[in-house]
Write a protein that holds these residues in place. Structure first.
Motif, short mmCIF file in Angstrom:
data_model
loop_
_atom_site.label_atom_id
_atom_site.label_comp_id
_atom_site.label_asym_id
_atom_site.label_seq_id
_atom_site.Cartn_x
_atom_site.Cartn_y
_atom_site.Cartn_z
N SER A 17 0.81 -1.21 0.00
CA SER A 17 0.00 0.00 0.00
C SER A 17 0.85 1.27 0.00
O SER A 17 0.50 2.26 -0.64
N THR A 18 1.98 1.24 0.67
CA THR A 18 2.84 2.43 0.71
C THR A 18 3.24 2.84 -0.70
O THR A 18 3.12 4.01 -1.08
N HIS A 40 -2.55 7.60 7.34
CA HIS A 40 -1.32 6.84 7.53
C HIS A 40 -0.12 7.69 7.10
O HIS A 40 -0.25 8.55 6.23
N ASN A 47 -6.21 2.91 10.95
CA ASN A 47 -5.43 1.79 11.46
C ASN A 47 -5.16 1.83 12.95
O ASN A 47 -4.60 0.90 13.50
N ASP A 104 -7.28 5.22 0.76
CA ASP A 104 -6.39 4.20 1.34
C ASP A 104 -7.29 3.20 2.06
O ASP A 104 -7.84 3.49 3.12
N THR A 107 -6.38 0.13 3.06
CA THR A 107 -5.54 -0.95 3.59
C THR A 107 -6.18 -1.66 4.78
O THR A 107 -6.07 -2.88 4.91
N GLN A 108 -6.84 -0.90 5.65
CA GLN A 108 -7.47 -1.55 6.80
C GLN A 108 -8.92 -1.92 6.51
O GLN A 108 -9.58 -2.53 7.36
N SER A 111 -2.81 -3.56 0.86
CA SER A 111 -1.69 -4.51 0.95
C SER A 111 -2.22 -5.89 1.28
O SER A 111 -3.15 -6.02 2.08
N HIS A 159 -0.86 -8.24 3.16
CA HIS A 159 -0.58 -8.80 4.50
C HIS A 159 -1.51 -8.30 5.59
O HIS A 159 -1.47 -8.80 6.71
N LYS A 160 -2.36 -7.32 5.30
CA LYS A 160 -3.29 -6.85 6.33
C LYS A 160 -4.57 -7.69 6.37
O LYS A 160 -5.40 -7.51 7.24
C1 PLP Z 1 -0.37 -0.78 6.86
C2 PLP Z 1 -0.99 0.41 6.28
C3 PLP Z 1 -0.43 1.07 5.17
C4 PLP Z 1 0.90 0.67 4.57
O1 PLP Z 1 0.91 -0.63 4.13
P1 PLP Z 1 2.31 -1.33 3.76
O2 PLP Z 1 1.96 -2.75 3.56
O3 PLP Z 1 3.19 -1.13 4.94
O4 PLP Z 1 2.85 -0.66 2.56
C5 PLP Z 1 -1.10 2.16 4.65
N1 PLP Z 1 -2.26 2.57 5.18
C6 PLP Z 1 -2.83 1.96 6.23
C7 PLP Z 1 -4.14 2.44 6.74
C8 PLP Z 1 -2.21 0.86 6.81
O5 PLP Z 1 -2.79 0.27 7.86
#
Ligand code: PLP
Length: 382
Positions: free
Chosen positions: A78-79, A107, A158, A183, A185-186, A206, A208-209
């Protein structure tokens, strides 16, 4: 130094930092290390086998967010997706303006990208949030200017689990012809995401989340959105992201998306039950900084425990893994910018810990945490 011999498997409540990989994801990935190892850009059979599976994974990813597969750009996470989305967009669209709107509780990947762009002459508005972490839609509308080209707002936070009003933001940005990057990711696997209904132009996450592999992520880019690539080289991903395809990770990410698409309801129910259980268990010892209401995703909470030095607790308790602040701050115990944004006048107490669950979290892990806090505070001896 933290004693790594104290690492306890099965006692992990830091799923917002990363999750255990689902064994089914590992099984899906395995053949692509030693058997089907071809370079997906090669024309021979080895290459085409890999290429076929990458296209399949692209469809699995697209199905989860209601996108089409040619709108998916694979990145390292995600970064990278956020960096490409923000910097790549403003570089391609600066003729239309130089103003970006984002939120103070985003983030670091978003905040640091925006701060970097400020040094390059872009103008950024960081919206405030209320005591529960929500932005105010009226203030957001008031922040829009003639030169606003991009709005960046996360779906689920997050650290405190707050869900922002994504649908309303999408409606407004769409009407004003401003691009919207979310974003997620969460949010992936935790709330149902539909980029079309929510009028999202770019979306990042991402693997892995949500029980997929680390080192792989996605930028969804709606058709027609112009981006300048940030990594130059070969023509992979339509020239948007050069470099040999990481077939095993892409396959794993696709599998993780397919699993959560089918099992979303079960996972959501499990996490909601655990959250209710946790709230009842912690009552009297600590309280959730942001209440668990409908604008809050249940599996991510920051809890304030009066009297608990959170840095010492997190470093020394061998029973269960939680976090203070977010994971990116590498051992430096500073105040969380998210918690600070909720109440700017409050003195920092170092009494907060972040608790987060995933599909594999158990009630026993929660019991372990509550008893670890109790014994740390000597409440069990009273
Ligand atoms: C973990 C996270 C990211 C970054 O994800 P990476 O896998 O470290 O690149 C970005 N935004 C949120 C909300 C996250 O929780």
């Amino acid at each position: 130094m933290i004693n790594l011999n104290k690492l306890q498997f099965g006692n992990y409540l830091d799923c917002a930092a990363t999750t255990r990989m689902d064994p089914r994801v590992l099984e899906a990935m395995k053949p692509f290390f030693c058997d089907y190892f071809g370079n997906a850009s090669s024309n021979h059979a080895f290459g085409q086998k890999a290429n076929q599976q990458i296209q399949y994974a692209r469809e699995q990813v697209a199905a989860l967010i209601n996108a089409s597969s040619d709108e998916i750009i694979f990145t390292s996470g995600s970064t990278e997706a956020i960096n490409l989305g923000i910097k790549g967009f403003v570089e391609s669209n600066s003729q239309n303006g130089n103003h970006i709107i984002t939120v103070s509780t985003e983030h670091k990947a978003v905040l640091a990208s925006c701060e970097y762009l400020e040094t390059k002459g872009y103008e950024v508005t960081y919206l405030d949030v209320d005591k529960n972490g929500q932005i105010d839609i009226k203030s957001f509308e008031n922040a829009i200017k003639d030169n606003t080209i991009l709005v960046v707002v996360m779906y689920v936070n997050n650290e405190i689990g707050v869900i922002q009003p994504i649908n309303e933001i999408g409606r407004i940005t769409h009407e004003r012809e401003i691009a919207f990057l979310c974003d997620a990711t969460q949010a992936i696997g935790k709330v149902e995401i539909n980029v079309e209904d929510d009028r999202i132009d770019m979306l990042s996450f991402s693997g892995h989340k949500f029980n997929g592999p680390k080192g792989i992520g996605v930028l969804y880019k709606k058709k027609g959105v112009e981006l300048t690539p940030q990594i130059h080289g070969g023509t992979q991903e339509n020239g948007m992201r050069a470099g040999t395809y990481n077939t095993p990770l892409i396959v794993g990410l696709g599998k993780a998306c397919e699993i959560i698409l089918h099992e979303y309801n079960t996972v959501h129910k499990h996490i909601t039950e655990l959250t209710n259980y946790f709230e009842a268990s912690i009552a009297g010892i600590g309280k959730l900084i942001v209440p668990n209401t409908k604008n809050h995703f249940p599996g991510i909470m920051t809890v304030e425990v009066p009297g608990l030095p959170s840095d010492i607790f997190v470093a020394n308790n061998g029973m269960v893994t939680v976090a203070n602040g977010s994971a990116c701050q590498d051992e430096i115990i500073t105040e969380s910018h998210v918690i600070r944004s909720l109440d700017k006048d409050k003195k920092w107490t170092n009494n907060t810990i972040r608790i987060s669950f995933d599909r594999f979290t158990t009630k026993e892990e929660i019991d372990h945490l509550v008893s670890a806090i109790s014994s740390f505070l000597h409440l069990d001896k009273v």
